[in-house]
Design a protein around this motif. Structure first.
Motif: not given
Lengths: 111, 117
Positions: A10-35
């Motif tokens: 969870y992250q709460h930011v003020q409008e105008g601030e930057d945001f980053t989310t990180y994703c880590n898989s336990s195995t190697t992936l062919s593709n990754i999608q974001w929703y």
């Protein structure tokens, strides 16, 4: 089984601030999608990354796929209130028609 | 517009009373999925159909069944709903395929929120 974790939860930011989310898989992936899933809504496809080290941009959103194809990130520059929602990464392996969803990062943006 | 439609949007059922959720698509996609999503959690895949081939997830309870009578429609049957089955049920589709023509992008319907009393 395969696990895909995201941080932060969870992250709460003020409008105008930057945001980053990180994703880590336990195995190697062919593709990754974001929703993106708005509150009360359903997941909506944002992008798919296929190549090792790939970087794609959509306006203020930058998506990156790691060199080892086990991690990914989504960076939003100068957040807006319309960015509110939960962002899920989802991994897929070639030959399998199903996604493994990450745990999700919920973003709240205050005006 | 091509889309994924779910009916009903809200369903209330009694403990133990069978319920059926429906999904239809106008995308002519090969693959149809059913997910269960509980509050603040990621969607959890229950099963999917690739054309007529049914693929069940190992941890999907036997209480959950599915039917796909044709390309456009897919149903989720919950034979004896328990309180723990209250959730949002999402249907999704993808074109599927292999090689250069494959597409794994999933299109989700608006979901059916199931309440068990």
């Amino acid at each position: 089984g395969q696990q895909v974790m995201q941080i932060p939860q969870y992250q709460h930011v003020q409008e105008g601030e930057d945001f980053t989310t990180y994703c880590n898989s336990s195995t190697t992936l062919s593709n990754i999608q974001w929703y993106k899933q708005r509150p009360g809504g359903h997941p909506v496809f944002l992008i798919q990354l296929v190549k090792s080290g790939e970087v794609k941009k959509q306006k203020r959103l930058t998506f990156q796929f790691g060199e080892a194809k086990k991690n990914s990130s989504l960076h939003i520059t100068a957040t807006q209130t319309t960015d509110v929602g939960t962002y899920f990464c989802a991994g897929i392996n070639t030959g399998f028609q199903k996604l493994v969803f990450g745990t999700g990062t919920r973003l709240l943006v205050s005006p | 517009d091509a889309m994924v439609i779910q009916n009903p949007r809200y369903q209330v059922t009694q403990f133990g009373k069978p319920v059926t959720l429906s999904c239809s698509q106008t995308l002519n996609h090969n693959v149809m999925y059913w997910y269960q999503q509980k509050s603040s959690q990621a969607p959890k895949l229950l099963f999917h159909y690739y054309d007529k081939d049914f693929n069940n997830e190992a941890d999907t309870p036997d209480n959950f069944q599915s039917r796909r009578p044709n390309t456009s429609f897919c149903f989720l049957d919950i034979r004896s709903p328990g309180l723990g089955d209250a959730a949002m049920y999402l249907c999704a589709t993808s074109r599927g395929g292999t090689g250069l023509t494959s597409s794994y992008e999933q299109y989700f319907g608006p979901g059916t929120r199931l309440t068990v009393t």
